[in-house]
Design a protein around this motif. Sequence first.
Motif, PDB file in Angstrom:
ATOM      1  N   THR A  95      -5.134   4.731   2.810  1.00 34.93           N
ATOM      2  CA  THR A  95      -5.468   5.580   2.473  1.00 34.93           C
ATOM      3  C   THR A  95      -4.993   6.546   1.458  1.00 34.93           C
ATOM      4  N   GLN A  96      -3.746   6.465   2.193  1.00 36.19           N
ATOM      5  CA  GLN A  96      -2.695   7.422   1.101  1.00 36.19           C
ATOM      6  C   GLN A  96      -2.566   6.645  -0.284  1.00 36.19           C
ATOM      7  N   CYS A  97      -2.568   4.851  -0.910  1.00 39.91           N
ATOM      8  CA  CYS A  97      -2.420   4.700  -1.745  1.00 39.91           C
ATOM      9  C   CYS A  97      -3.868   4.560  -2.537  1.00 39.91           C
ATOM     10  N   GLU A  98      -5.185   5.236  -2.076  1.00 38.31           N
ATOM     11  CA  GLU A  98      -6.230   5.611  -2.569  1.00 38.31           C
ATOM     12  C   GLU A  98      -6.649   6.909  -2.894  1.00 38.31           C
ATOM     13  N   SER A  99      -6.189   8.061  -2.796  1.00 38.92           N
ATOM     14  CA  SER A  99      -5.711   9.102  -2.566  1.00 38.92           C
ATOM     15  C   SER A  99      -5.091   9.159  -3.935  1.00 38.92           C
ATOM     16  N   ARG A 100      -3.571   8.370  -4.053  1.00 38.29           N
ATOM     17  CA  ARG A 100      -3.144   8.649  -5.162  1.00 38.29           C
ATOM     18  C   ARG A 100      -3.884   7.987  -6.771  1.00 38.29           C
ATOM     19  N   ARG A 101      -4.955   6.848  -6.396  1.00 33.60           N
ATOM     20  CA  ARG A 101      -4.845   5.704  -7.567  1.00 33.60           C
ATOM     21  C   ARG A 101      -6.373   7.729  -7.953  1.00 33.60           C
ATOM     22  N   ARG A 102      -6.897   7.815  -7.116  1.00 35.49           N
ATOM     23  CA  ARG A 102      -8.025   8.846  -7.190  1.00 35.49           C
ATOM     24  C   ARG A 102      -7.658   9.514  -8.128  1.00 35.49           C
ATOM     25  N   ASP A 103      -6.172  10.471  -8.329  1.00 36.63           N
ATOM     26  CA  ASP A 103      -5.825  11.527  -8.618  1.00 36.63           C
ATOM     27  C   ASP A 103      -4.444  10.829 -10.364  1.00 36.63           C
ATOM     28  N   GLY A 104      -4.876   9.717 -10.613  1.00 37.65           N
ATOM     29  CA  GLY A 104      -4.105   9.295 -10.914  1.00 37.65           C
ATOM     30  C   GLY A 104      -2.413   8.488 -10.908  1.00 37.65           C
ATOM     31  N   SER A 105      -2.513   8.676 -10.275  1.00 40.61           N
ATOM     32  CA  SER A 105      -0.898   8.349 -10.499  1.00 40.61           C
ATOM     33  C   SER A 105      -0.415   6.779  -9.209  1.00 40.61           C
ATOM     34  N   VAL A 106      -1.580   6.279  -9.097  1.00 42.57           N
ATOM     35  CA  VAL A 106      -1.056   4.693  -9.355  1.00 42.57           C
ATOM     36  C   VAL A 106      -2.069   4.087  -9.810  1.00 42.57           C
ATOM     37  N   VAL A 107      -2.140   3.219 -10.392  1.00 45.24           N
ATOM     38  CA  VAL A 107      -2.803   1.810 -11.670  1.00 45.24           C
ATOM     39  C   VAL A 107      -2.259   0.468 -11.227  1.00 45.24           C
TER      40      VAL A 107
ATOM     41  N   PHE B  25       0.444  -1.213   0.387  1.00 44.04           N
ATOM     42  CA  PHE B  25      -0.247  -0.275  -0.208  1.00 44.04           C
ATOM     43  C   PHE B  25       1.018   1.289  -0.410  1.00 44.04           C
ATOM     44  N   PHE B  26       1.724   1.087   0.602  1.00 42.18           N
ATOM     45  CA  PHE B  26       2.502   2.039   1.454  1.00 42.18           C
ATOM     46  C   PHE B  26       3.697   2.341  -0.043  1.00 42.18           C
ATOM     47  N   GLU B  27       4.083   1.831  -0.632  1.00 43.25           N
ATOM     48  CA  GLU B  27       4.829   1.823  -2.188  1.00 43.25           C
ATOM     49  C   GLU B  27       3.666   1.862  -3.198  1.00 43.25           C
ATOM     50  N   GLY B  28       3.086   1.521  -3.202  1.00 46.66           N
ATOM     51  CA  GLY B  28       1.946   2.045  -4.174  1.00 46.66           C
ATOM     52  C   GLY B  28       1.904   1.129  -5.835  1.00 46.66           C
ATOM     53  N   GLU B  29       1.389  -0.053  -4.881  1.00 48.51           N
ATOM     54  CA  GLU B  29       0.921  -1.526  -5.686  1.00 48.51           C
ATOM     55  C   GLU B  29      -0.289  -1.960  -5.024  1.00 48.51           C
ATOM     56  N   PRO B  30      -0.999  -1.671  -5.144  1.00 49.61           N
ATOM     57  CA  PRO B  30      -2.628  -1.936  -4.740  1.00 49.61           C
ATOM     58  C   PRO B  30      -3.140  -3.366  -5.233  1.00 49.61           C
ATOM     59  N   SER B  31      -2.186  -3.648  -6.407  1.00 53.04           N
ATOM     60  CA  SER B  31      -2.918  -4.416  -6.764  1.00 53.04           C
ATOM     61  C   SER B  31      -2.420  -6.097  -5.642  1.00 53.04           C
ATOM     62  N   MET B  32      -1.429  -6.366  -5.509  1.00 52.81           N
ATOM     63  CA  MET B  32      -0.658  -7.105  -4.582  1.00 52.81           C
ATOM     64  C   MET B  32      -0.938  -6.592  -3.240  1.00 52.81           C
TER      65      MET B  32
END
Length: 615
Positions: free
Chosen positions: A337-349, A293-300
Amino acid sequence: MRKQKERYYHTILAALVVSAILVNNSYDNCAGGREGSCDTTNKSGIFFVMSFSPIGVTRLPKESTSNNSITTHKIFSLTPSALSCRRSSLLAASSGTTGSKLSRPERKALERKKKEDRRKNKNAKGGMKGTVNNNARNHTYKLNSQRISILNSNSTAEDVTSAIKRAQNRHDEQDLQTIAGFLLEEVDASYAYGYRGSLLARLAVAALHVSSFELAMKAIEERRLVYRSSMLPMESAAIIRGLLRVHHVNDAIQLLDDELSIPLKGTDLQASESRDRLKHRAAAIASIASRHFFEGEPSMAVKACDMLTEVGPLIREAGLKAEDLTMPWTRIIQGATQCESRRRDGSVVPCLPEVEMPCNLVYSVLNAMTTFPSDNDDLTYEALSNALVRRTVFVTGAVDMNGCPKADRGEAVFVGRSNVGKSSLVNMVTNRKSLAYTSKRPGKTQQFNFFAVNDKPGKEKEIKYGDEVAGEKDLDSFYIVDVPGFGFAKVPEKQRKLWSDFLSDYLKNRSTLRVVFHLIDARHGPLEDDTNIMKQIGTILPNNVKYVVVLTKADKNVKNANTKNAGKVSRTVVEDVRKALKDSNIGKTPLILTSAETKLGRDDIWRFLRLAAES
């Protein structure tokens, strides 16, 4: 005065006696020292003349020391050539007798030697001394440490542990390589009665700490091959965290499935071995979820949360409690929460298309939490509520179906008798103090109040002033509907009839309705109005709408209620509720015990609110 002198002489002579005995025992073969007669004319020597009597030690007369041979007394002569030899033996034989005064450096050296001897003796008695490999070359392994400078056949497990800790703290990869050579080549499997396996685990963790992956894998493989039957789950979990640290996720998951696998079907989960394995498996999976989550990898991370959801029921079956686990739920929620915020703005896929993503990543954590024993921690649920409810706004109050807002998102409705605690429960779940108005006067809510959760920023300005605000609502936006209480609300009968008709129409025809929470007082159980609602629900509620019974005010059934003693409900009340549900043909309805005072039941409420957010 004479008696004082006598005591003084006796003290001195007693010290000389001890020294003479030590000398006599230690220096029969030393040059310059002999027993019998001596030449008192040798001025360069040091001699002692003592007379022994049945009553003690007395001084010889002065004239008796002038003879060249004395047969009745023992005389020891110390020449300069023998002085150093005798002093060394005295150091080894005594820690400082009164007769031989040592310098400060000599005393310190003697103390250090004794301390080292005691340590080695203690380790030898405790069975910690190592066994050297018969095929090894019996080398000496030199380290950069001053305390443990070498490792050899006499090194103990404690020495190796200290060396590993020192090398890890100082990021000394050279020493770790040396220690690995000692453990893998010098000693055999029986070293320290099998403690070598734990030392290899420590070595692997230290090597991963300094990013020495190859060295760590050598230690891991040796441990797995030789000590598989005695591997400790705690050590395996520590190695998994180390592998995650150096981003070797596949190796971490492989180790998880190999060494911390789920107990086989039929295994006694109450056994200490099974409980320990489940506990550390959960902790290791939590580390996987948190780090990704903290590293921006939501799938894993979502995949890891699904694994936690799988192990949660086994944790409960094993009888483990929240305090036994110490799961880092707050940190995982913060990462989500941090990862979801980045997913909403498009920086995390998401990188794994086969993993289904929830509308909010925090819901995946919530799913896992609800399967584990709850610790009802305020910090955890404050983080959860703030992540799931970022913005709230009162949209409208409706008195009929025409007054309802546009059906463009899921809805969750709270129904129940007056003064049952609907508004307080809504405020507790959303972590807001006054989202829904609360009053001590029953029947304060006079209309169907719609609250939008996670609508677009600026929605309140659009509602109040009619301004058009750009943007879209979030994917997890939904409505919370707080309806008027039925029962003894002080309103005209005509108004109560209108509310009842509106509620029936709403439950039957509102297409976006996803969950109905029916609140019942846990002190009294279902009353006549409650049973009428149940019959109405059983008749008109569509199959795609979830019906949940919520027993409120559970804190009133216990004394001094707190987060650890949050509330309870009597068995009679539960049986009455179950009977009423069965009579209404909705017998499989879930029950939730809650308290707005102690925050009991927050996680269970959110488990069903998710149905509205995901529609």
